[in-house]
Scaffold this motif. Structure first.
Motif, mmCIF file in Angstrom:
data_model
loop_
_atom_site.group_PDB
_atom_site.id
_atom_site.type_symbol
_atom_site.label_atom_id
_atom_site.label_comp_id
_atom_site.label_asym_id
_atom_site.label_seq_id
_atom_site.Cartn_x
_atom_site.Cartn_y
_atom_site.Cartn_z
ATOM 1 N N GLY A 1 1.438 -8.269 -2.175
ATOM 2 C CA GLY A 1 2.797 -8.449 -1.092
ATOM 3 C C GLY A 1 3.573 -7.676 -0.339
ATOM 4 N N GLY A 2 4.547 -8.516 0.456
ATOM 5 C CA GLY A 2 5.421 -7.071 0.867
ATOM 6 C C GLY A 2 4.504 -6.520 1.758
ATOM 7 N N VAL A 3 4.955 -5.671 2.236
ATOM 8 C CA VAL A 3 4.660 -3.986 3.098
ATOM 9 C C VAL A 3 5.005 -2.532 2.380
ATOM 10 N N GLY A 4 4.215 -1.669 2.032
ATOM 11 C CA GLY A 4 4.421 -0.973 1.830
ATOM 12 C C GLY A 4 4.609 0.477 2.370
ATOM 13 N N ARG A 5 5.518 1.596 2.901
ATOM 14 C CA ARG A 5 5.663 2.791 2.920
ATOM 15 C C ARG A 5 4.814 3.701 2.452
ATOM 16 N N GLY A 6 4.839 4.861 2.283
ATOM 17 C CA GLY A 6 5.356 6.202 2.236
ATOM 18 C C GLY A 6 4.767 6.422 0.322
ATOM 19 N N ALA A 7 3.932 5.922 -0.039
ATOM 20 C CA ALA A 7 3.087 5.461 -1.663
ATOM 21 C C ALA A 7 3.418 6.629 -1.891
ATOM 22 N N HIS A 8 3.662 7.560 -3.332
ATOM 23 C CA HIS A 8 3.672 8.781 -3.378
ATOM 24 C C HIS A 8 4.288 9.532 -3.163
ATOM 25 N N SER A 9 5.604 9.349 -1.960
ATOM 26 C CA SER A 9 7.039 10.244 -1.288
ATOM 27 C C SER A 9 8.430 9.874 -1.856
ATOM 28 N N LEU A 10 9.216 10.689 -1.703
ATOM 29 C CA LEU A 10 10.618 10.093 -2.393
ATOM 30 C C LEU A 10 11.312 9.326 -1.603
ATOM 31 N N ASP A 11 10.357 8.628 -0.398
ATOM 32 C CA ASP A 11 11.104 7.558 -0.060
ATOM 33 C C ASP A 11 10.185 7.043 0.417
ATOM 34 N N GLU A 12 9.237 6.422 -0.414
ATOM 35 C CA GLU A 12 8.495 5.234 -0.449
ATOM 36 C C GLU A 12 9.504 3.903 -0.685
ATOM 37 N N SER A 13 9.073 2.333 0.698
ATOM 38 C CA SER A 13 10.077 1.406 0.511
ATOM 39 C C SER A 13 8.906 0.519 0.035
ATOM 40 N N TYR A 14 9.773 -0.564 0.041
ATOM 41 C CA TYR A 14 8.820 -1.920 0.289
ATOM 42 C C TYR A 14 9.300 -2.728 0.969
ATOM 43 N N ASP A 15 9.295 -3.554 1.593
ATOM 44 C CA ASP A 15 9.716 -4.221 1.979
ATOM 45 C C ASP A 15 9.099 -5.817 2.105
ATOM 46 N N ASP A 16 10.097 -6.662 1.889
ATOM 47 C CA ASP A 16 10.097 -8.366 1.813
ATOM 48 C C ASP A 16 10.150 -8.943 2.635
ATOM 49 N N ARG A 17 10.370 -8.721 3.774
ATOM 50 C CA ARG A 17 9.940 -9.465 4.856
ATOM 51 C C ARG A 17 10.558 -10.725 4.983
ATOM 52 N N THR A 18 10.438 -11.773 6.012
ATOM 53 C CA THR A 18 9.996 -12.814 5.642
ATOM 54 C C THR A 18 9.389 -13.662 4.646
ATOM 55 N N ASP A 19 8.390 -13.257 3.893
ATOM 56 C CA ASP A 19 7.273 -13.788 3.627
ATOM 57 C C ASP A 19 6.897 -13.046 2.168
ATOM 58 N N GLY A 20 7.482 -12.350 1.209
ATOM 59 C CA GLY A 20 6.950 -11.423 0.508
ATOM 60 C C GLY A 20 6.494 -11.745 -0.907
ATOM 61 N N TYR A 21 7.329 -13.705 -1.040
ATOM 62 C CA TYR A 21 7.248 -14.107 -2.330
ATOM 63 C C TYR A 21 6.069 -14.637 -2.243
ATOM 64 N N LYS A 22 5.395 -14.460 -1.000
ATOM 65 C CA LYS A 22 3.732 -14.798 -1.049
ATOM 66 C C LYS A 22 2.875 -14.038 -1.959
ATOM 67 N N GLY A 23 2.700 -12.679 -2.147
ATOM 68 C CA GLY A 23 2.504 -11.654 -2.796
ATOM 69 C C GLY A 23 2.069 -12.553 -4.815
ATOM 70 N N PRO A 24 3.190 -12.644 -5.752
ATOM 71 C CA PRO A 24 3.200 -13.394 -6.265
ATOM 72 C C PRO A 24 2.288 -14.940 -5.801
ATOM 73 N N GLN A 25 2.932 -15.838 -5.267
ATOM 74 C CA GLN A 25 1.890 -16.817 -5.183
ATOM 75 C C GLN A 25 0.847 -17.060 -4.931
ATOM 76 N N TRP A 26 0.224 -15.528 -4.509
ATOM 77 C CA TRP A 26 -0.748 -15.874 -4.499
ATOM 78 C C TRP A 26 -1.690 -15.525 -5.336
ATOM 79 N N VAL A 27 -1.291 -13.956 -6.295
ATOM 80 C CA VAL A 27 -1.871 -13.822 -8.446
ATOM 81 C C VAL A 27 -2.164 -14.676 -8.431
ATOM 82 N N MET A 28 -0.972 -15.541 -8.499
ATOM 83 C CA MET A 28 -0.848 -16.461 -9.380
ATOM 84 C C MET A 28 -2.037 -18.242 -8.905
ATOM 85 N N LEU A 29 -1.960 -17.770 -8.057
ATOM 86 C CA LEU A 29 -3.243 -18.702 -7.575
ATOM 87 C C LEU A 29 -4.446 -18.467 -7.928
#
Length: 447
Positions: free
Chosen positions: A410-438
């Motif tokens: 879930g969420g939106v990621g940028r810059g994997a494997h870089s020192l400024d890697e980021s994760y943006d949860d925005r308004t609906d990041g919680y849907k990630g664990p919800q989906w995995v659990m379902l």
């Protein structure tokens, strides 16, 4: 993080019962609007029997409660993600993060939590009746060397720090799913293995997952899901890779006084030219790359060695083996040609090939139950999920013929494997664990 291989447009819009509104604790109108970073949905189609069963699962009282709580406790999940990420876990030195993950698993009430001989953290949640064993994992290691500053910064809904998406997000999602299954006492069948594994990243060579499928659990794992990365992709194709460090060796000498002997770097150059001319198929996709070259001591010295590192990849095990055979032939032909260039020389010229990484290729068919359940759960959640091909922990079980996928968190990621890697949860990041659990509950079954 993963190149996409799009699935057929078989994911309809929300069914008439508006299951997602129940799942998320939102009014139906809000569900339709809460689709940040999601492509337009395909036209609604009639639900298949499997899709209908996931829709029904989404209305089970304990599942509804768990889904709502995941959303309510989203700050807890993000705190887990950030705090895990501030524990260094460089390649082959994941011990501190593993110990912390073990303690968190125990605190949630996960049973029989232990470390195996490879350093994987393993725990269990037992179901209320018979059923399959599903292993749910996130990987502990990062690509960053010892001493890297792993401080996580927060900027609104964004977390910034090395490894925050890959795979601190996956580790947090695994904990979030396990927490709600235990807290809500969801009556699932079978057994859920909860794992934080080592060695997923490059030099680790999937050593943690290899150990899981060679150790005491090897014959009992029926289904495998790793959570790795951000977004809502399903990786069901495993890109295999063969990696080599190649040495061409000779005695070396003065560039003028010893001229006329085979030159290791010249031999390596011949080999590189042959590699560059290799033919590679696109279906299945095959790639080759000489990524690092080194050798020599001075401009006026015939070098005593030339070194290069080579990466071969394909999603097909047979195609990978075929281009590997052609590579080996090219490496040896370069020796023969360089020696033939200087027939009067008695100087030795040798070739040493060291294997520095082997990742098995594999595929879980699009038609398999684990893939169809992942897609059906995404349909119920009203999120778009492409099927992708990549190199993840799922490569190992895929290669063994076990049903396996890697799901994004879930969420939106940028810059994997870089020192400024980021994760943006925005308004609906919680849907990630919800989906995995379902997906997990859809595979295990709920009474």
């Amino acid at each position: 993080m993963r190149p996409s291989r799009l699935a057929p447009a078989t994911r309809g819009l929300l069914p008439a019962l508006r299951a997602s509104a129940l799942l998320l604790g939102l009014p139906a109108a809000a569900v339709a609007q809460n689709t940040s970073a999601q492509p337009a949905q395909p036209k609604k189609t009639a639900a298949t029997p499997l899709e209908a069963s996931i829709d029904k699962l989404a209305t089970h009282p304990t599942v509804v409660a768990a889904m709502r709580q995941i959303q309510s406790d989203n700050a807890w999940t993000l705190d887990q993600q950030a705090s895990i990420c501030q524990i260094p876990a460089p390649p082959f030195k994941e011990e501190a993060r593993a110990a912390a993950y073990r303690d968190r698993m125990k605190a949630l009430g996960i049973q029989n939590v232990r470390l195996d001989s490879e350093g994987n953290v393993i725990g269990e949640i037992k179901g209320t009746g018979p059923g399959p064993t599903l292993l749910l994992a996130g990987h502990l290691d990062t690509v960053f060397p010892e001493g890297t500053d792993v401080t996580v910064k927060r900027e609104g809904t964004k977390l910034i720090g090395p490894g925050i998406g890959d795979d601190c997000r996956g580790l947090a999602v695994v904990l979030s799913v396990a927490r709600q299954i235990i807290t809500q006492k969801i009556p699932f069948g079978g057994r859920l293995l909860v794992v934080g594994n080592v060695g997923e990243e490059g030099p680790g060579n999937l050593r943690g997952t290899r150990a899981l499928f060679k150790g005491p659990l090897k014959d009992s794992i029926d289904l495998f899901i790793s959570v790795d990365g951000t977004g809502f992709g399903i990786t069901n194709g495993g890109v295999g890779s063969n990696r080599y460090r190649v040495h061409y060796k000779g005695p070396g000498g003065h560039s003028y006084g010893a001229f006329g002997m085979p030159n290791p770097i010249h031999a390596m150059g011949r080999a590189i030219a042959k590699i560059a001319d290799l033919e590679a198929t696109t279906k299945p996709k095959v790639t080759f790359n000489v990524g690092i070259i080194s050798g020599g001591t001075s401009v006026n010295s015939i070098p005593f060695e030339g070194i290069m590192e080579i990466d071969l990849r394909s999603e097909s095990a047979s195609a990978l083996a075929e281009i590997d055979a052609r590579l080996q032939k090219a490496l040896r032909a370069a020796i023969t040609e360089e020696k033939a260039r200087w027939p009067q020389s008695k100087a030795a010229l040798d070739l040493v090939i060291d294997t520095i990484g082997i990742r098995p290729a594999g595929m879980t068919p699009d038609t398999s139950l684990i893939v169809r359940t992942s897609l059906a759960a995404a349909r119920t959640m009203n999120v778009y999920t492409p099927l992708t091909t990549s190199s993840t922990d799922a490569n190992v079980p895929m290669n063994l013929g076990r049903p396996a996928v890697t799901l994004d968190g879930g969420g939106v990621g940028r810059g994997a494997h870089s020192l400024d890697e980021s994760y943006d949860d925005r308004t609906d990041g919680y849907k990630g664990p919800q989906w995995v659990m379902l997906v997990v509950l859809g595979l295990l079954g709920v009474k």
